[in-house]
Design an enzyme around this catalytic site. Structure first.
Site, PDB file in Angstrom:
ATOM      1  N   SER A  92      32.759  20.004  45.884  1.00  0.00           N
ATOM      2  CA  SER A  92      33.871  19.901  46.606  1.00  0.00           C
ATOM      3  C   SER A  92      34.223  21.056  48.175  1.00  0.00           C
ATOM      4  CB  SER A  92      35.329  19.863  46.032  1.00  0.00           C
ATOM      5  OG  SER A  92      37.101  20.085  46.257  1.00  0.00           O
ATOM      6  N   HIS A 145      34.407  13.222  41.879  1.00  0.00           N
ATOM      7  CA  HIS A 145      34.503  14.807  42.058  1.00  0.00           C
ATOM      8  C   HIS A 145      33.710  14.915  41.744  1.00  0.00           C
ATOM      9  CE1 HIS A 145      35.864  16.782  45.573  1.00  0.00           C
ATOM     10  NE2 HIS A 145      36.264  17.578  45.114  1.00  0.00           N
ATOM     11  N   ASP A 165      34.607   9.089  43.848  1.00  0.00           N
ATOM     12  CA  ASP A 165      35.470   9.966  44.607  1.00  0.00           C
ATOM     13  C   ASP A 165      35.825  10.239  45.526  1.00  0.00           C
ATOM     14  OD1 ASP A 165      35.924  12.866  45.303  1.00  0.00           O
ATOM     15  OD2 ASP A 165      33.696  13.364  45.341  1.00  0.00           O
TER      16      ASP A 165
END
Length: 494
Positions: A174, A461, A436
């Site tokens: 991320s 993700h 994602d």
């Protein structure tokens, strides 16, 4: 329909009426990377503390603070040294469970790596300043975080008496996925290679593509248009009833206060909240995170879409409301608090008692944007939370100067500083999943063989970072192997 709902809905004790949004700006409470699944109470390394410089941009500023980190040296041979694996902390607390679980630990065992996890400044227990006032938040930035990492690497090289040609490999998922790539870009003499998972490299104020990917993911995972059509119908029914029968929406969606007292920003917040329920579902679909409550592990795109498209006489909005109730129960909230003022007051809290929402909001206002607006999927979610809704939050929380021009200029500076999607790096592998929504701001196709991209169909993700599971799709299994092969080459190459 009733039996389908009962499969999901589990009543919990200890509800929090005004607990803030569980999912906001594409970020879960506690950060975007969850704890690794499969943790079985293995012993964890203790927290250690590093004396870090407060302001790396000022050589004359000698102020310091204590930064938290964790070390696992159980795979490392100090006499015959392998690489050092550095997991970069992000917009939430560092989790010591990552020191014993996760794909990077599997790689560490094979390459005899020393594993270190450094918590990001201003998150978790790493508190550089007495509070989170705007004056103190000026030291919160990706620039300062990268300089923290560089300073830390140099100190660890000395502390552990590592050989001069030791190879540091950065890992991040991320926002830390972005940091991993940027660390390799800015400090190539310290970091030999990096694995950048689900990292958004393009700063963008109006991130309208986010909800487009959410809708595309519903199609991809279900194989047809039924779920999208039902969701579209449900939202249109809610809009109609808000005009003619708001009391029905109040009851079905379990709101905390009647709509007759609501202001325009409250209504925008309501629509944003019910859209966020699907954003959260899609972003973490079928990943191998530790679940706060195993009873909700079966909450996936397919099970929720089955619930929405199940045959019966109930209108679409009632099914959407039932799913909203599941999310409220899951996040221990008795009612849906859509109050804009409550949200702003929570994000104005300058104490360290917050869970990181104020800090991440500050970074979006001053570096990234990343606002998941409704502008890209008006047909499905309606256009109720446009860019101005999020810019208003920046101004209301931090001050009038944080307007649209300021946020745009900040995002431009970030892109100019790091190169955005034209980042000039080698020995970085960019990993993204098609489900994602953040992949829309990342590198998903290999543009340079020295900086390959891996695009995993059907995964969400940071899926490649979690421990392997018997439920993993074949493409995810192959991606982890491919990453290992890149690491083998980079660790072994001159």
């Amino acid at each position: 329909m009733r039996s389908l709902i009962l499969v999901f809905v589990i009543l919990c004790l200890g509800y929090d009426v005004h607990g803030g949004k569980h999912f906001r700006l594409g970020r879960s409470k506690g950060g975007n990377l969850g704890g690794p699944g499969g943790y079985l109470n293995e012993s964890l390394p203790p927290a250690q503390w590093f004396t870090q410089k407060l302001d790396h941009s000022s050589p004359s500023d000698l102020r310091t603070w204590k930064q938290r980190y964790f070390v696992n040296d159980s795979f490392f041979d100090f006499k015959n040294q392998g690489p050092v694996f550095l997991m970069i902390g992000g917009e939430g607390p560092a989790d010591a469970r990552w020191m014993v679980k996760g794909a990077w630990i599997d790689y560490a065992k094979k390459f005899n790596a020393l594993c270190i996890n450094l918590e990001h400044r201003y998150y978790g227990e790493s508190h550089p300043t007495p509070d989170l006032s705007i004056k103190n938040l000026q030291y919160l930035s990706s620039y300062q975080a990268l300089a923290d990492l560089a300073n830390f690497i140099k100190a660890m090289n000395d502390q552990y008496r590592l050989k001069t040609d030791i190879r540091w490999i950065a890992f991040g998922g991320s926002y830390p996925g972005s940091l991993a790539a940027w660390l390799r870009l800015k400090y190539p003499h310290l970091v030999h290679a990096a694995v950048s998972s689900s990292g958004p490299l393009l700063a963008k104020t109006n991130f309208m593509e986010y909800y487009q990917v959410v809708v595309d993911a519903l199609r991809e995972k279900t194989g047809d248009e039924d779920c999208v059509n039902e969701l579209k119908t449900a939202h249109k029914q809610v809009v109609d009833m808000m005009q003619y029968h708001p009391e029905v929406v109040e009851k079905e969606f379990r709101v905390c206060k009647p709509f007759k007292t609501a202001k325009p920003n409250d209504i925008k917040n309501f629509y944003n909240s019910i859209a966020d329920d699907f954003a959260d579902l899609v972003q973490y679909n079928e990943d191998n995170r530790i679940s706060a409550d195993v009873r909700y592990k079966n909450l996936t795109i397919n099970t929720v879409c089955n619930m929405l498209t199940s045959p019966g006489s109930e209108p679409a909005y009632k099914k959407l409301a039932a799913y909203n109730s599941i999310i409220l129960d899951k996040s221990n909230q008795t009612c849906l608090d859509y109050s804009y003022d409550n949200m702003i007051q929570e994000l104005r809290n300058m104490s360290w008692g917050s869970e990181g929402g104020r800090q991440w909001m500050y970074q979006t206002c001053t570096e990234f944007g990343f606002y998941q607006t409704s502008s890209g999927e008006v047909e499905v979610f309606g256009d109720h939370f446009k860019l101005d809704f999020f810019i208003q939050q920046c101004e209301d929380i931090f001050g009038k100067k944080y307007n649209e021009a300021f946020v745009d200029a900040s995002a431009d500076w970030t892109n100019n500083n790091y190169g955005a999607l034209d980042i000039a790096v080698t020995r970085v592998v960019f990993v993204h999943g098609s489900v994602d929504p953040w992949h829309a701001l990342g590198i998903t196709k290999t543009q340079d063989n020295d900086a390959p991209a891996i695009y995993i169909r059907g995964t969400a993700h940071c899926a490649n970072m979690y421990p392997s599971s018997e439920n993993d799709a074949s493409e995810l299994v192959e991606a982890r192997v491919e990453i290992e092969q890149y690491l083998a080459g980079w660790i072994g190459m001159p």
